[in-house]
Design a protein around this motif. Structure first.
Motif, PDB file in Angstrom:
ATOM      1  N   ARG A  93      70.225 -36.884  60.086  1.00  0.00           N
ATOM      2  CA  ARG A  93      70.999 -37.904  61.193  1.00  0.00           C
ATOM      3  C   ARG A  93      71.625 -39.061  61.053  1.00  0.00           C
ATOM      4  NH1 ARG A  93      71.230 -37.167  67.704  1.00  0.00           N
ATOM      5  NH2 ARG A  93      72.888 -38.213  67.538  1.00  0.00           N
ATOM      6  N   ALA A  94      69.971 -39.343  60.905  1.00  0.00           N
ATOM      7  CA  ALA A  94      70.716 -40.856  60.453  1.00  0.00           C
ATOM      8  C   ALA A  94      71.304 -41.538  59.758  1.00  0.00           C
ATOM      9  CB  ALA A  94      69.061 -42.066  60.697  1.00  0.00           C
ATOM     10  N   LEU A  95      70.769 -41.027  58.265  1.00  0.00           N
ATOM     11  CA  LEU A  95      71.078 -41.044  57.106  1.00  0.00           C
ATOM     12  C   LEU A  95      72.413 -40.828  56.633  1.00  0.00           C
ATOM     13  CD1 LEU A  95      68.036 -40.640  54.364  1.00  0.00           C
ATOM     14  CD2 LEU A  95      68.815 -42.570  55.012  1.00  0.00           C
ATOM     15  N   GLY A  96      73.400 -39.735  58.389  1.00  0.00           N
ATOM     16  CA  GLY A  96      74.789 -39.908  57.993  1.00  0.00           C
ATOM     17  C   GLY A  96      75.170 -38.161  57.580  1.00  0.00           C
ATOM     18  N   GLY A  97      74.412 -37.559  57.747  1.00  0.00           N
ATOM     19  CA  GLY A  97      74.087 -35.459  57.260  1.00  0.00           C
ATOM     20  C   GLY A  97      75.198 -35.515  57.983  1.00  0.00           C
ATOM     21  N   GLY A  98      75.541 -33.513  57.920  1.00  0.00           N
ATOM     22  CA  GLY A  98      75.920 -33.308  58.947  1.00  0.00           C
ATOM     23  C   GLY A  98      77.460 -32.874  58.450  1.00  0.00           C
ATOM     24  N   LEU A  99      78.024 -33.759  57.735  1.00  0.00           N
ATOM     25  CA  LEU A  99      80.203 -33.433  57.914  1.00  0.00           C
ATOM     26  C   LEU A  99      80.711 -31.832  57.468  1.00  0.00           C
ATOM     27  CD1 LEU A  99      80.739 -36.745  58.154  1.00  0.00           C
ATOM     28  CD2 LEU A  99      81.155 -34.886  60.235  1.00  0.00           C
ATOM     29  N   LYS A 100      79.676 -31.821  56.328  1.00  0.00           N
ATOM     30  CA  LYS A 100      79.859 -30.436  55.550  1.00  0.00           C
ATOM     31  C   LYS A 100      79.992 -28.728  56.583  1.00  0.00           C
ATOM     32  CE  LYS A 100      80.634 -33.122  51.332  1.00  0.00           C
ATOM     33  NZ  LYS A 100      79.836 -33.022  50.215  1.00  0.00           N
TER      34      LYS A 100
END
Length: 478
Positions: A471-478
């Motif tokens: 989450r902190a590295l900006g993942g999770g949109l797809k």
């Protein structure tokens, strides 16, 4: 000689306004420098921990890793998909984005002229007592026209600045929606693994209670025939009830974790499956961290803060333009006739052209106060943007520190659990041969139960830290 159209000057003025509207009094936007170190802090191995293996240069970053790829558990994937469809917080974030988009469309419409078509009829009667000729007079009129209603010629970029601010606010809410989506994905995964960990701990506690109850029943039988003391009986009873109390506490915690998961998903759920295996946690923890500067492009919450900063910057342009004259134009072209049938006959044409200049002379300091307010809000937005970067930097650094130590902590806790299991086995053999006392066996059982529970908790911490890093590295949109 051809008569010059009266609307040509108006069209020329509108064209000039269109060319000049590109002017803006907004300050030139410059992204503030990131108030963090150039690299994430190195976490040296401590207490005999092994250094983390080097990450492959071509490893996929978090932002390029979809949540379906990151979370291999099929049941967890179903829960995340349901949460993205049903979660009310995410639904509100989407509606906020739609609200901001509508506000931007309204504001941007002011940059184009509004044309209206009108058709009207008017009738009147004047009594003889007030008529000029002493007779009753009646009049009737029909009008049809195409009108331009009070279009502001944006010489100093006021309307453009307001439109730019509305666009930046819309983009900020869109980034906030993406940030909320990342948060939902992470929170559902953490809630799911938490519930599964409690379920695993409850199974251990229930199994331990059943085993201790059998031992208690056997000890009670031995006391009745004089083969064991009442001290042994009470010691066994204490351990049995301790396991029972732990099982009940874990059952309560599991139910509460299931309720939290239900709230996140937005519908009733039945959690099943197992806690993430060590191999799955290893795979989740193997994300390359990159550099702090890359967070500016990866994390939507940072991008949202920057869009809010750009909106505040554009509002300064609008506040500055308020000090200058404002020019607006009202025009109409049409036809007027006393009868509807003759409305479009020759000679019935009509037109009007009303330019208006408004120059602020005295406003009791309102424009100056508005400018000061806009500048202060920009400074607030700068601080908010810098704080967002610092928070993101800290979250990644914390997750990297957890990744460094928790893997070895799980390994150490597993070694403790295995050692306690072997200790209990050896003490049971010694007890059966009359070498060890029953109190030694009871102590070993208590220590093994504690080691088993601690191992589950350590594995859960490692799983949640891997989710936090994702989450902190900006993942999770797809």
């Amino acid at each position: 000689m051809m008569k010059r159209s009266p609307l040509k000057p108006a069209l020329a003025l509108m064209l000039a306004a269109g060319l000049l509207s590109a002017c803006s009094l907004a300050p030139t936007y410059q992204r503030p420098a990131a108030p963090v170190a150039a690299e994430f802090p190195a976490v040296p191995p401590a207490g005999g921990a092994k250094a983390q293996p080097a990450r492959a240069a071509d490893a996929k970053t978090a932002v390029d890793t979809g949540w379906r790829e990151y979370f291999a558990d099929a049941r967890l994937q179903q829960l995340i998909a349901a949460a993205l469809d049903n979660n009310r917080d995410l639904r509100v974030a989407v509606l906020r984005m739609e609200e901001a988009r509508a506000a931007y469309n309204i504001q941007s419409a002011d940059r184009l002229p509004n044309l209206n078509v009108g058709l009207s009829e008017s009738r009147g009667k004047t009594p003889a007592s007030v008529s000029n000729n002493g007779q009753i007079s009646r009049n009737q009129r029909y009008d049809a026209n195409l009108s331009l209603a009070a279009f502001e010629l944006d010489f100093f970029g006021r309307v453009k600045s307001l439109s730019d601010a509305a666009l930046a606010s819309y983009l900020a809410t869109d980034e906030a929606r993406q940030s909320a989506q990342i948060g939902i994905v992470a929170e559902v995964a953490k809630a799911y693994f938490t519930e599964r960990a409690y379920a695993e701990q409850y199974t251990l506690a229930q199994r331990t209670y059943e085993a201790r109850k059998r031992t208690f029943d056997l000890t009670q039988q031995r006391v009745e025939v004089g083969a064991s003391s009442r001290l042994d009986l009470r010691s066994n009873e204490t351990l049995m009830e301790t396991a029972r109390a732990s099982a009940l506490a874990l059952a309560r915690q599991r139910a509460q974790a299931a309720n939290a998961l239900t709230l996140l998903v937005g519908q009733g759920v039945t959690a099943d499956g197992a806690m993430a295996s060590d191999a799955q946690i290893d795979a989740m923890s193997a994300l390359p961290e990159g550099l702090p500067s890359e967070l500016l492009a990866r994390r939507p919450d940072i991008r949202a803060a920057e869009q809010r900063l750009q909106a505040a910057n554009a509002n300064i342009g609008a506040a500055r333009a308020a000090f200058f004259p404002r020019v607006s134009l009202t025009a109409a072209i049409g036809s007027a006739s006393p009868s509807f049938s003759g409305l479009f006959d020759g000679g019935t044409g009509s037109w009007s052209f009303v330019p208006q200049l408004t120059l602020p002379i005295f406003d009791a300091g309102r424009n100056k106060a508005n400018l000061n307010l806009s500048e202060v809000r920009k400074n607030i937005a700068v601080a908010d943007y810098e704080k967002s970067i610092q928070v993101a930097f800290r979250e990644v650094a914390d997750a990297l520190a957890a990744r460094t130590y928790l893997g070895e902590q799980v390994a150490a806790q597993r070694a403790i659990q295995e050692a306690q299991a072997e200790r209990l086995r050896l003490l049971q053999l010694r007890f059966e041969n009359g070498v060890a006392s029953s109190l030694d066996v009871l102590d070993a059982q208590r220590e093994l139960f504690s080691a088993e529970q601690s191992l589950v908790q350590a594995r859960l911490l490692r799983a949640t830290s891997a989710i936090d890093l994702y989450r902190a590295l900006g993942g999770g949109l797809k």
